[in-house]
Write a protein that holds these residues in place. Sequence first.
Motif, PDB file in Angstrom:
ATOM      1  N   PRO A   1      48.253  31.949  44.214  1.00 22.58           N
ATOM      2  CA  PRO A   1      46.888  32.474  44.351  1.00 22.58           C
ATOM      3  C   PRO A   1      46.548  33.009  45.733  1.00 22.58           C
ATOM      4  N   ASP A   2      47.476  32.927  46.693  1.00 18.16           N
ATOM      5  CA  ASP A   2      47.225  33.621  47.959  1.00 18.16           C
ATOM      6  C   ASP A   2      47.629  35.095  47.861  1.00 18.16           C
ATOM      7  N   PHE A   3      48.249  35.502  46.745  1.00 21.35           N
ATOM      8  CA  PHE A   3      48.508  36.916  46.496  1.00 21.35           C
ATOM      9  C   PHE A   3      47.180  37.587  46.139  1.00 21.35           C
ATOM     10  N   GLY A   4      46.928  38.756  46.711  1.00 19.22           N
ATOM     11  CA  GLY A   4      45.758  39.531  46.336  1.00 19.22           C
ATOM     12  C   GLY A   4      45.933  40.186  44.976  1.00 19.22           C
ATOM     13  N   ALA A   5      44.827  40.722  44.437  1.00 17.42           N
ATOM     14  CA  ALA A   5      44.851  41.297  43.089  1.00 17.42           C
ATOM     15  C   ALA A   5      45.900  42.387  42.952  1.00 17.42           C
ATOM     16  N   ARG A   6      46.016  43.286  43.941  1.00 11.64           N
ATOM     17  CA  ARG A   6      46.963  44.384  43.835  1.00 11.64           C
ATOM     18  C   ARG A   6      48.399  43.868  43.753  1.00 11.64           C
ATOM     19  N   SER A   7      48.717  42.853  44.564  1.00 12.47           N
ATOM     20  CA  SER A   7      50.068  42.290  44.552  1.00 12.47           C
ATOM     21  C   SER A   7      50.384  41.685  43.196  1.00 12.47           C
ATOM     22  N   VAL A   8      49.412  40.979  42.618  1.00 11.75           N
ATOM     23  CA  VAL A   8      49.630  40.351  41.315  1.00 11.75           C
ATOM     24  C   VAL A   8      49.793  41.420  40.239  1.00 11.75           C
TER      25      VAL A   8
ATOM     26  N   ALA B   1      37.566  33.617  42.040  1.00 12.89           N
ATOM     27  CA  ALA B   1      36.904  34.128  40.830  1.00 12.89           C
ATOM     28  C   ALA B   1      36.918  35.643  40.785  1.00 12.89           C
ATOM     29  N   ASP B   2      36.698  36.307  41.907  1.00 12.74           N
ATOM     30  CA  ASP B   2      36.663  37.772  41.913  1.00 12.74           C
ATOM     31  C   ASP B   2      38.033  38.359  41.577  1.00 12.74           C
ATOM     32  N   VAL B   3      39.084  37.752  42.130  1.00 13.35           N
ATOM     33  CA  VAL B   3      40.436  38.242  41.830  1.00 13.35           C
ATOM     34  C   VAL B   3      40.749  38.039  40.352  1.00 13.35           C
ATOM     35  N   VAL B   4      40.392  36.868  39.825  1.00  9.23           N
ATOM     36  CA  VAL B   4      40.647  36.590  38.411  1.00  9.23           C
ATOM     37  C   VAL B   4      39.934  37.613  37.529  1.00  9.23           C
ATOM     38  N   ALA B   5      38.694  37.943  37.875  1.00  8.94           N
ATOM     39  CA  ALA B   5      37.951  38.944  37.098  1.00  8.94           C
ATOM     40  C   ALA B   5      38.666  40.284  37.114  1.00  8.94           C
ATOM     41  N   GLU B   6      39.203  40.659  38.269  1.00 11.87           N
ATOM     42  CA  GLU B   6      39.932  41.929  38.349  1.00 11.87           C
ATOM     43  C   GLU B   6      41.215  41.883  37.530  1.00 11.87           C
ATOM     44  N   LEU B   7      41.923  40.757  37.566  1.00  9.67           N
ATOM     45  CA  LEU B   7      43.139  40.634  36.762  1.00  9.67           C
ATOM     46  C   LEU B   7      42.808  40.784  35.280  1.00  9.67           C
ATOM     47  N   ARG B   8      41.731  40.179  34.846  1.00  3.98           N
ATOM     48  CA  ARG B   8      41.350  40.273  33.432  1.00  3.98           C
ATOM     49  C   ARG B   8      41.042  41.723  33.045  1.00  3.98           C
ATOM     50  N   ARG B   9      40.381  42.437  33.951  1.00  6.29           N
ATOM     51  CA  ARG B   9      40.049  43.838  33.655  1.00  6.29           C
ATOM     52  C   ARG B   9      41.296  44.715  33.584  1.00  6.29           C
ATOM     53  N   GLU B  10      42.275  44.432  34.451  1.00  7.18           N
ATOM     54  CA  GLU B  10      43.415  45.332  34.621  1.00  7.18           C
ATOM     55  C   GLU B  10      44.657  44.928  33.816  1.00  7.18           C
ATOM     56  N   LEU B  11      44.543  43.852  33.028  1.00  5.51           N
ATOM     57  CA  LEU B  11      45.655  43.429  32.179  1.00  5.51           C
ATOM     58  C   LEU B  11      45.195  43.506  30.721  1.00  5.51           C
ATOM     59  N   PRO B  12      45.235  44.692  30.134  1.00  6.31           N
ATOM     60  CA  PRO B  12      44.651  44.884  28.797  1.00  6.31           C
ATOM     61  C   PRO B  12      45.399  44.163  27.684  1.00  6.31           C
ATOM     62  N   THR B  13      46.625  43.711  27.938  1.00  7.94           N
ATOM     63  CA  THR B  13      47.390  43.032  26.883  1.00  7.94           C
ATOM     64  C   THR B  13      46.996  41.568  26.718  1.00  7.94           C
ATOM     65  N   LEU B  14      46.137  41.037  27.596  1.00  5.90           N
ATOM     66  CA  LEU B  14      45.774  39.619  27.520  1.00  5.90           C
ATOM     67  C   LEU B  14      45.020  39.309  26.232  1.00  5.90           C
TER      68      LEU B  14
ATOM     69  N   VAL C   1      56.432  51.123  52.647  1.00  6.19           N
ATOM     70  CA  VAL C   1      56.120  49.763  52.238  1.00  6.19           C
ATOM     71  C   VAL C   1      55.037  49.781  51.171  1.00  6.19           C
ATOM     72  N   ASN C   2      55.143  48.852  50.247  1.00  5.81           N
ATOM     73  CA  ASN C   2      54.085  48.590  49.283  1.00  5.81           C
ATOM     74  C   ASN C   2      53.107  47.624  49.952  1.00  5.81           C
ATOM     75  N   PRO C   3      51.884  48.053  50.255  1.00  6.39           N
ATOM     76  CA  PRO C   3      50.967  47.195  51.009  1.00  6.39           C
ATOM     77  C   PRO C   3      50.737  45.827  50.373  1.00  6.39           C
ATOM     78  N   GLY C   4      50.798  45.773  49.049  1.00  7.85           N
ATOM     79  CA  GLY C   4      50.569  44.506  48.371  1.00  7.85           C
ATOM     80  C   GLY C   4      51.699  43.516  48.491  1.00  7.85           C
ATOM     81  N   SER C   5      52.813  43.927  49.106  1.00  9.97           N
ATOM     82  CA  SER C   5      53.978  43.042  49.191  1.00  9.97           C
ATOM     83  C   SER C   5      54.116  42.362  50.546  1.00  9.97           C
ATOM     84  N   VAL C   6      53.210  42.659  51.487  1.00 12.53           N
ATOM     85  CA  VAL C   6      53.359  42.141  52.850  1.00 12.53           C
ATOM     86  C   VAL C   6      52.180  41.252  53.216  1.00 12.53           C
ATOM     87  N   ASP C   7      52.406  40.374  54.208  1.00  8.34           N
ATOM     88  CA  ASP C   7      51.359  39.418  54.550  1.00  8.34           C
ATOM     89  C   ASP C   7      50.198  40.061  55.301  1.00  8.34           C
ATOM     90  N   ASP C   8      50.474  41.111  56.096  1.00 12.09           N
ATOM     91  CA  ASP C   8      49.407  41.775  56.843  1.00 12.09           C
ATOM     92  C   ASP C   8      49.854  43.200  57.149  1.00 12.09           C
TER      93      ASP C   8
END
Length: 671
Positions: A190-197, A225-238, A645-652
């Motif tokens: 859960p320390d991964f941001g929404a884009r990385s996930v 909670a905000d990240v979870v909401a974004e994951l739910r929106r962006e994962l239509p197969t759930l 680099v993929n920005p979502g793959s790095v710590d900063d």
Amino acid sequence: MTAEATAPQPRPLWQPGPDRIARAQLTRFHAWAAEQHGAPAPDPGDAAASYAALHRWSVEALPAFWQAVTEWFDVRFATPYETVLADRAMPGARWFPGATLNYAEHALRAADDPARARQPALVHVDERQEPQPLAWAELRRQVASLAAELRGLGVRPGDRVSGYLPNIPQAAVALLATAAVGGVWTSCAPDFGARSVLDRFQQVEPVVLFTVDGYRYGGKEHPRADVVAELRRELPTLRAVVHVPLLGTPAPDGALEWAALTAGDPEPVYEQVPFDHPLWVLYSSGTTGLPKAIVQSQGGILLEHLKQLGLHCDLGPDDRFFWYTSTGWMMWNFLVSGLLTGTTVITYDGSPGHPTTDAQWRVAERTGATFYGTSAAYVMACRKADVHPGRDADLSALRCVATTGSPLPPDGFRWLHDEVGADLWIASVSGGTDVCSCFAGAVPTLPVHVGELQAACLGTDLRSWDPQGGELTGEVGELVVTNPMPSMPVRFWNDPDGARYRESYFETYPGVWRHGDWITLTDRGSVVIHGRSDSTLNRQGVRMGSADIYEAVERLPEIRESLVIGVEEADGGYWMPLFVHLAPGAVLDDALRERIKRTLREQLSPRHVPDEVVEVAAVPHTLTGKRLEVPVKRLLQGTPLDRCVNPGSVDDVELLRVYERLGRERAATRG
């Protein structure tokens, strides 16, 4: 006889005593395999010669070795296999065709024993509380209940189930329930941001998402909670989202409650799946594009982890197995597999150094860990912080400390020996997400030499090759594996023709796995890891490992961390800068620069001296803590950041802008 032949062998830092060797499961396995499967007879007076002979047999007689592993660990095949290895081609090896089995069934076998059922399968610790045990019977009940609920949600064999969870017991339960129904598990921390996930989960299209409302780290709560909401929106197969209220918040609309799904008490049902049926999807760091989605099989992981944990780590029912990890790193999957050997697994959710640097040692103390794994970086941080685990904590149960993530420097070996225990087995190991295991590392019957991994692992045909495929001993070469391992990926997700899989491992030496590490195999059979070969340092035709430079430079108290890059220039020149993150209060003046260069000149060679020493605010890493050598090299060659680099793959990602700017400036000044 040459002088080299008569040169004395280096003295080991640690040597297992005769009783320890005799008790090791590896010793008993060897004697049994010699009687039952044609392995060479062990030499009772020479453990090193015995292991060398056993290893040679294990790679030359792959079918006999892996059949022996299945019998020794009593692997339950619901339908029998036709042959052990139908095709040994790489990629494409076919293991145990015809066989069916279930990983979760094996992971929960200890619960079948009435004497073990009430003993702890898991012990959980976080930053706030004392250890919380979960008994084998209760673990099995929760897995059976959750598996039944997953079936009720329509989850079928091959469906993907995802977890956005920290290293908590619920994550292990969810993985095992997914495996029980024949689903395919995949997780991110859960320390991964929404884009990385999303870069990971969108590739595999999960039907269920397990998620927390947040996590605790460094003494603070981090809502998600905000990240979870974004994951739910962006994962239509759930089809379903399951809420684990780690911070105590109510489930969001439409989500299912964890407690409700794990409240039942049905008999466990284990879907019997083919040996090569997918168990989970792991991900590469994805620094230069979408992470590779690496698929490993139920049978391949089962056998590889039984071998690795039971024989190499020597784990059994009397052990407590702790590895500091997160669910975004393959070591979490490896940790959960400790259950396969009947071992009590310790899960820790929190910062590695909160409230003080010695936090991990305190977890090992409070849980009675017998085998503790961590990163080489943490060991070196403890050394710099003047931590004294053996003096300040009761580690009397601890018999082995293992390290991975990067090579453990010689000073790390000595510090563990001096500050944790003189009779401590120190196991530096090296493998990768790609096989979810180790190529080389722990062997309970062999001595430990400073700076070396003990040996190549059984069943792993590990070699060091030059660029032409010639075999090397005592010289730096490419780490290759010349015969298949059961846990090698069965495929990458969304790679229908296998092109990306072949390109990743088999392009340099067709039919041979090239891992991308520089190694030296010694004439004693031990292994030295020098760092990544795809970020090679090559001065005047001499290849050098970045790990050797880090070990020397970071011994200096002023240097917190460093990053060395070798850049081939268009005019044929070669530029090798060293970037340093300083310790608090340190100043990069001419005196420190000169001391860094002198250290490298004297301890390594004049070729290892950098052209420049540059101070940076911090060293950039992947989300799993590896230094970003290849992307930084490309930035310094003038490639724009968005192509490196993929920005979502790095710590900063902001840390990378200094290298991008430096690359632009050099390109401008060089015309």
